[in-house]
Scaffold this active site. Structure first.
Site, PDB file in Angstrom:
ATOM      1  N   CYS A 200       3.609 -12.915  -0.098  1.00  0.00           N
ATOM      2  CA  CYS A 200       2.242 -14.337  -0.647  1.00  0.00           C
ATOM      3  C   CYS A 200       3.357 -14.701  -1.424  1.00  0.00           C
ATOM      4  O   CYS A 200       2.856 -15.874  -1.394  1.00  0.00           O
ATOM      5  CB  CYS A 200       0.787 -14.060  -1.663  1.00  0.00           C
ATOM      6  SG  CYS A 200      -0.119 -12.791  -0.725  1.00  0.00           S
TER       7      CYS A 200
ATOM      8  N   ASP B 110      -2.636  -3.653   5.114  1.00  0.00           N
ATOM      9  CA  ASP B 110      -3.826  -4.770   5.746  1.00  0.00           C
ATOM     10  C   ASP B 110      -4.340  -4.018   7.576  1.00  0.00           C
ATOM     11  O   ASP B 110      -4.296  -4.776   8.221  1.00  0.00           O
ATOM     12  CB  ASP B 110      -3.048  -5.596   6.064  1.00  0.00           C
ATOM     13  CG  ASP B 110      -1.947  -6.583   5.029  1.00  0.00           C
ATOM     14  OD1 ASP B 110      -3.115  -6.702   4.263  1.00  0.00           O
ATOM     15  OD2 ASP B 110      -1.273  -7.850   5.120  1.00  0.00           O
TER      16      ASP B 110
ATOM     17  N   ARG C 202       4.045  10.087  -9.371  1.00  0.00           N
ATOM     18  CA  ARG C 202       4.251  10.006 -11.032  1.00  0.00           C
ATOM     19  C   ARG C 202       3.383  11.469 -11.333  1.00  0.00           C
ATOM     20  O   ARG C 202       3.435  11.860 -12.437  1.00  0.00           O
ATOM     21  CB  ARG C 202       3.603   8.811 -11.442  1.00  0.00           C
ATOM     22  CG  ARG C 202       3.717   8.740 -12.608  1.00  0.00           C
ATOM     23  CD  ARG C 202       3.681   6.805 -12.812  1.00  0.00           C
ATOM     24  NE  ARG C 202       2.427   6.406 -12.867  1.00  0.00           N
ATOM     25  CZ  ARG C 202       2.479   5.443 -11.908  1.00  0.00           C
ATOM     26  NH1 ARG C 202       3.817   5.269 -11.486  1.00  0.00           N
ATOM     27  NH2 ARG C 202       1.654   4.608 -11.433  1.00  0.00           N
TER      28      ARG C 202
ATOM     29  N   ALA D 129       1.100  -0.742   0.244  1.00  0.00           N
ATOM     30  CA  ALA D 129       0.066  -0.031   0.000  1.00  0.00           C
ATOM     31  C   ALA D 129       0.368   0.993  -0.137  1.00  0.00           C
ATOM     32  O   ALA D 129       0.637   1.834  -0.476  1.00  0.00           O
ATOM     33  CB  ALA D 129      -0.968  -0.310   1.522  1.00  0.00           C
TER      34      ALA D 129
ATOM     35  N   TYR E  99     -16.270 -20.838 -24.530  1.00  0.00           N
ATOM     36  CA  TYR E  99     -15.880 -22.512 -24.986  1.00  0.00           C
ATOM     37  C   TYR E  99     -15.347 -23.435 -25.777  1.00  0.00           C
ATOM     38  O   TYR E  99     -14.862 -22.767 -26.790  1.00  0.00           O
ATOM     39  CB  TYR E  99     -17.777 -22.857 -24.594  1.00  0.00           C
ATOM     40  CG  TYR E  99     -17.764 -24.605 -25.780  1.00  0.00           C
ATOM     41  CD1 TYR E  99     -17.275 -25.306 -25.262  1.00  0.00           C
ATOM     42  CD2 TYR E  99     -18.982 -24.469 -26.658  1.00  0.00           C
ATOM     43  CE1 TYR E  99     -17.013 -26.595 -25.943  1.00  0.00           C
ATOM     44  CE2 TYR E  99     -18.608 -26.241 -27.845  1.00  0.00           C
ATOM     45  CZ  TYR E  99     -17.695 -27.461 -27.230  1.00  0.00           C
ATOM     46  OH  TYR E  99     -17.843 -28.008 -27.248  1.00  0.00           O
TER      47      TYR E  99
ATOM     48  N   GLU F   3      10.181   3.108   6.532  1.00  0.00           N
ATOM     49  CA  GLU F   3       9.376   1.709   7.063  1.00  0.00           C
ATOM     50  C   GLU F   3      10.772   1.351   7.869  1.00  0.00           C
ATOM     51  O   GLU F   3      11.639   1.555   8.147  1.00  0.00           O
ATOM     52  CB  GLU F   3      10.317   1.159   5.546  1.00  0.00           C
ATOM     53  CG  GLU F   3      10.263  -0.629   5.866  1.00  0.00           C
ATOM     54  CD  GLU F   3       8.944  -1.347   6.047  1.00  0.00           C
ATOM     55  OE1 GLU F   3       7.368  -0.922   5.701  1.00  0.00           O
ATOM     56  OE2 GLU F   3       9.271  -2.040   7.214  1.00  0.00           O
TER      57      GLU F   3
END
Lengths: 478, 478
Positions: free
Chosen positions: B45, B310, B24, B14, B454, B35
């Site tokens: 993940c 999160d 930008r 995020a 299909y 951080e």
């Protein structure tokens, strides 16, 4: 119940779906299905894979046997050709295998006569060794022509009780081909290139346009061109095949520009047309496409007469107009809805989006909606397109492969108009996301914000479809 | 531009999405990202697949290096922990790696502090050999614990300049495990069962519920249970792990009912919670879920303060209410939208549908929307569900595999509420069709009539999702 029977002309996808659904919903209603040939309920789309040898028996392609149709209480008459409709008397004229004729009254009638492969304007398509692929007998004949002389039998091809041995006779003393030409780079052409290659043949594909798979747009066409070439297929793009020539069988292919090739076999797949001859002398109207005109319930212009499947039009989800897109799901779904309607519980046949997928060796290609500028403009849109090349999985995850997504939207409203996907890793299924968004009348901004699934083995954080929407949304704002 | 900087707390999905987009769109705006650890922009993940050994280097999981962040003009400060927010002064208190403190003014602030792995109420999770998997250091430590003593180095694990050698120290003289326990059968538990099995370990998975993957519903849970057992994982279902015990390292696991197991290593994956400590003493409000409450633009209750990822809630597409579903795409998308909003072009963060997919050996499982009765009823719906088992391809086509689809709809309105898919052949991607239909507010009747793709290699005529919709539609009419 004393209602006159529900009579169905054509025993394939649309016809048997309608018959089955009607019988299930209204078990007392008499349902009669006339099929002019021996085969019923067969999977057209599976025939290239039978020719390839990936599917053992022709009968594996049947979704229902005649016995199963009987068990559903449907009065199925194979080898019965319907030769005329009297819409004022509400009867159809039927001729059986022995040539005997009779009139069959109907309460409701479904015209589900399908389509046929086009061969015009190519000359010489009547020569031995020139094939179309439209139906089970064609598939059987092509397999027989590929195998050593006399090896193909009804039994070896899994023809069951359905395959007429006469179909195989011409190949009893036939030298198998070494060089084959495919005329036309549509679905059938591309699938058959794979099938012929699997037999070790020298395969040449002739396509009038710049790329194969014209209706899938340029981004897909380029990639599938490359895949075909990588697999040893010789592409002849921008070539118009004029004629096939030969003495006892096809020997040579000639193009308008002078290109020529000696060939031992040719497959012509230049298009399909609706079988509408049966309604030609009736008040049943055709649409602009040349297929039978219907409303949202599959009703034709004549009371009590319905049409569905490859002979009929359907409403397009994007343009809102009726259009002709002959595809398997459309036929099944429309047939089933009409069966329910005829049984007394009216159900719309559903919109179409022209969603289609095709396998070209390892490439999977999908398309849905409007993907070319001309069709968008004809429908009153101002199309803007973007193509992105992204990864099918997180780029660090093994098996990640390039996936190319093109999306098209209307500049003024931002509405999604269509899209294509091509790639080797689960690309085909991703077109369903685009098709669903289309049918939900979504804008590109809405597509960009879809909460799609992410896990490294299956998708990058932003699925390629989302990335394409993001880029296209940016272009719309410019 | 004299606007105060856009300050971001948290350098992962995020946070860096927001910083990049803002820079930008508004290149003159100063953007500062704090951080607290050494890692930025890493793929949470992907960590199970690093532990498994399928991904070579930890740094392969970085989507952006700090240098690339710098090149975007973002002022990235790693090893800088934000310890407080003064919302009236519009400053954050920052402590750097040396312990030095300073106040940083902000014009706009994004709280993107992520989540943390829950270990309660299991006792003994502080023992050596007991792990969570939440972040890169955890992944490195687990790999070190699996390898022969002393073999894992920063270099061998591909830790680059980011991995602190101290993380590996405890395993310099450590006997690799033979028996491992996984506590919790959610995503992490299932993915780690695959990872540990790849190392040849005796793997035991303990799950309180009747099946693994509770949020995926019973049909998925049953099939994944079976897959795990087929692959040699011992499942202990209906067991509540009370404690992990041992002397110098974990030696034994004990359950409430008396079940016990000697283990050499344990992975606890019993849930995730939002990191909201930073806003605890501020006027920034939390939602009912315990995560930061936001509006459709990611704005918190305090002017100029945003939250995403999160640690934050998001609006649920089905219930319309705000909810907490910590997932990667949600974080990226919300961050990006907030970056654009902060740059002066307000953009909604987008709804969530709780769409998720997980790989369990060869089974692919997906879920979206509301799939359990309780949650549907709590949201005011009267849920009806149907589960179908269908083929992933035409049944005659090689590679066709069972695909199980469950769809849930509201009885009165027919509106689709949620669904799950499980199977081995392209099952995961099919959940995107359901997710797109959900976000399009479609009814089951509309889903049944979707024009999906299909072709025999990719789908039966009626895609399994369509078949499920057809059956569910039938049930709604009953």
């Amino acid at each position: 119940m004393t209602a006159e029977p529900f009579v169905v002309v054509g025993g394939d996808a649309a016809g048997l779906s309608a018959a089955s659904k009607c019988k299930r919903e209204a078990p007392d209603r008499e349902v009669v299905v006339f099929e002019k040939g021996p085969w019923v309920s067969y999977a057209h789309c599976g025939t290239p894979y039978f020719v390839k040898g990936e599917i053992d028996a022709l009968t594996d392609l049947l979704s229902l046997s005649p016995d199963e149709v009987d068990e559903r209480g449907i009065d199925l008459r194979r080898e019965h050709e319907v030769t005329g409709i009297d819409t004022s008397e509400r009867t159809v004229a039927v001729r059986d295998a022995d040539g005997d004729r009779r009139d069959q009254p109907y309460g409701d009638l479904l015209v589900a006569t399908g389509g046929h492969a086009l061969t015009a304007p190519v000359d010489g398509t009547g020569l031995p060794g020139v094939f179309s692929l439209h139906g089970m007998d064609d598939a059987a004949a092509i397999r027989a022509a590929l195998e050593p002389a006399g090896e193909a039998t009804v039994e070896s091809l899994g023809g069951g009780d359905f395959l007429d041995p006469g179909v195989l006779e011409p190949y009893a003393d036939w030298a198998p081909p070494e060089t084959v030409a495919i005329v036309g780079g549509g679905y059938v052409g591309v699938e058959m290139a794979e099938a012929f290659t699997a037999h070790g043949l020298d395969v040449h594909l002739f396509q009038r346009g710049e790329h194969v798979l014209g209706p899938f747009g340029e981004a897909v066409g380029e990639r599938v061109d490359a895949e075909l070439r990588d697999r040893g297929v010789t592409l002849h793009l921008g070539e118009t095949v004029e004629r096939l020539v030969g003495d006892e069988r096809v020997e040579r292919l000639e193009c308008a520009g002078g290109t020529a090739l000696d060939v031992d076999l040719a497959l012509v797949g230049v298009g399909v047309r609706p079988n509408v001859g049966l309604v030609a002398d009736t008040p049943v109207e055709l649409g602009d496409s040349g297929a039978v005109a219907v409303d949202d319930y599959g009703r034709t212009s004549v009371d009590g007469v319905y049409a569905a499947g490859d002979c009929a039009e359907a409403r397009h989800a994007v343009t809102g107009a009726f259009d002709w897109v002959p595809l398997g799901l459309t036929a099944n779904r429309a047939g089933r809805a009409i069966g329910q309607t005829v049984a007394g519980d009216p159900k719309p046949t559903g919109d179409i989006a022209g969603t289609a997928v095709v396998k070209a060796f390892d490439q999977e290609a999908g398309r849905t909606g409007l993907v070319d500028r001309e069709r968008c403009e004809a429908a009153g849109f101002d199309p803007v397109s973007e193509t992105v090349t992204d990864s099918s999985r997180s780029s660090y995850y093994p098996g990640a492969a390039e996936t190319v997504v093109t999306l098209t939207a209307d500049r003024e409203t931002g509405r999604l108009l269509g899209g294509t996907v091509v790639g080797t890793d689960r690309a085909a299924v991703r077109i369903d996301t685009v098709a669903t968004a289309l049918e939900g009348d979504m804008t590109v901004a809405e597509v960009e914000n879809l909460d799609l699934a992410y896990a490294p083995p299956f998708s990058p954080v932003w699925d390629p479809v989302l990335t394409a929407a993001k880029v296209l949304h940016g272009s719309l704002d410019d």
